[in-house]
Design an enzyme around this catalytic site. Structure first.
Site, PDB file in Angstrom:
ATOM      1  N   VAL A  20       5.227  59.892  49.777  1.00  0.00           N
ATOM      2  CA  VAL A  20       5.968  61.023  49.849  1.00  0.00           C
ATOM      3  C   VAL A  20       6.434  61.048  51.566  1.00  0.00           C
ATOM      4  O   VAL A  20       5.569  61.305  52.453  1.00  0.00           O
ATOM      5  CB  VAL A  20       5.455  62.125  49.442  1.00  0.00           C
ATOM      6  N   CYS A  25       1.633  60.432  40.366  1.00  0.00           N
ATOM      7  CA  CYS A  25       1.529  61.548  41.015  1.00  0.00           C
ATOM      8  C   CYS A  25       0.664  62.704  40.741  1.00  0.00           C
ATOM      9  O   CYS A  25       0.816  63.309  39.689  1.00  0.00           O
ATOM     10  CB  CYS A  25       3.151  61.939  41.318  1.00  0.00           C
ATOM     11  N   ASN A  82      -9.629  52.459  47.919  1.00  0.00           N
ATOM     12  CA  ASN A  82     -10.993  51.904  48.665  1.00  0.00           C
ATOM     13  C   ASN A  82     -10.692  50.782  49.624  1.00  0.00           C
ATOM     14  O   ASN A  82     -11.462  49.945  50.057  1.00  0.00           O
ATOM     15  CB  ASN A  82     -11.999  51.354  47.951  1.00  0.00           C
ATOM     16  N   GLU A 136      -2.565  55.487  52.485  1.00  0.00           N
ATOM     17  CA  GLU A 136      -2.929  56.211  53.567  1.00  0.00           C
ATOM     18  C   GLU A 136      -3.642  55.350  54.857  1.00  0.00           C
ATOM     19  O   GLU A 136      -3.184  55.426  55.695  1.00  0.00           O
ATOM     20  CB  GLU A 136      -4.165  57.156  53.269  1.00  0.00           C
TER      21      GLU A 136
END
Length: 299
Positions: free
Chosen positions: A17, A100, A204, A227
């Protein structure tokens, strides 16, 4: 394997996002990402909000932005297909979001909140409608169902509905971030062992060695990173970049592709880069202030 994924293991930048902007997609490609996704786009807004549509089409699928997958969400087969037709000429595939976990997705009943078995007929209908109506391949990104063993059943239904590949983020909807619990990679291996379409593993991965371990364990056809790629966009190249250098490289791409990333998006990327390496030595605000100077104007 799908031609969009390629013939070797795919290294994929996840849909994130407000962070899967064109300059960032270009940046991670420079460092071995072989496929990139847009952020999740709302089908109804693509159809009803001209500014939203034009912003997300800006630069999408230009020669240096290929291959690229557009991710859509929604719970109405007709609307999702119509939205797909708005973007299909600008991308190489369209992904249906079943992962999501945000409250907005819960409230509007899309994303991971379609994983309950009562919604499976609707999910199959949407996937089949997309596959039968769009000119590009269709995929699906999902989280674990509850119980986790039901995930394979849903993945099989998606395969039969025409999905060209599936991506499994092997956490449940209740686990919103990686620090809340490790992904269950055995579930990805189960999908890979039982489906005839490619399976992409998501979860992971913090460093390059995790990519190798993940692929060895799951046997997946590729790996998607979110991330950790924000923190280190060079992860797929097994490089730890200098935070200032990578920030300036990203900013140069923002100038090359103006109006494709908001200032908030740019600042958030820089904070991720800085926090990854230099959070003790230099404050993110100092670096962002420098980047906003006349020598590095976004305009």
């Amino acid at each position: 394997m799908s031609s969009v994924l390629g013939h070797n293991k795919s290294y994929i930048a996840a849909p994130m996002v407000n962070q899967s902007d064109l300059p960032f997609r270009r940046l991670v490609r420079r460092y071995n990402a072989t496929l990139v996704y847009t952020q999740m786009l709302l089908s109804d807004r693509l159809l009803n909000d001209h500014d939203y549509l034009q912003f997300h089409l800006r630069g999408l699928g230009e020669p240096n932005d290929r291959p690229v997958v557009v991710q859509l969400c929604g719970n109405d087969p007709e609307l999702v297909v119509r939205a797909g037709k708005q973007v299909q000429s600008h991308c190489d595939a369209i992904d249906f979001n079943l992962g999501c976990p945000q409250e907005a997705a819960r409230d509007a009943h899309y994303g991971a909140y379609l994983l309950g078995q009562n919604d499976w007929p609707l999910v199959e209908n949407i996937a089949a409608s997309m596959s039968n109506s769009l000119t590009v391949p269709v995929s699906a990104k999902l989280r674990l169902c509850q119980p986790a063993s039901a995930t394979l059943d849903l993945a099989r239904r998606l395969e039969h509905a025409g999905a060209s590949w599936v991506t499994l983020h092997a956490r449940t909807v209740s686990v919103r971030r990686r620090r809340q619990g490790a992904a269950d990679l055995e579930q990805i291996k189960t999908l890979k062992d039982n489906l005839s379409i490619p399976v992409i593993s998501n979860g992971n991965v913090r460093v390059w060695e995790d990519v190798e371990r993940n692929l060895a364990l799951t046997g997946a056809d590729g790996i998607m990173v979110g991330e950790s790629l924000l923190a280190n966009p060079c992860l797929f190249a097994d490089i730890t970049p200098d935070p200032v250098a990578i920030s300036l490289e990203y900013l140069d791409l923002c100038r090359e592709y103006p109006d494709t990333a908001t200032m908030q998006t740019v600042q958030t990327h820089v904070r991720h880069f800085v926090d990854h390496q230099w959070c003790v030595l230099i404050g993110p605000r100092m670096l962002i202030s420098a980047l906003e100077g006349p020598d590095y104007s976004l305009r």
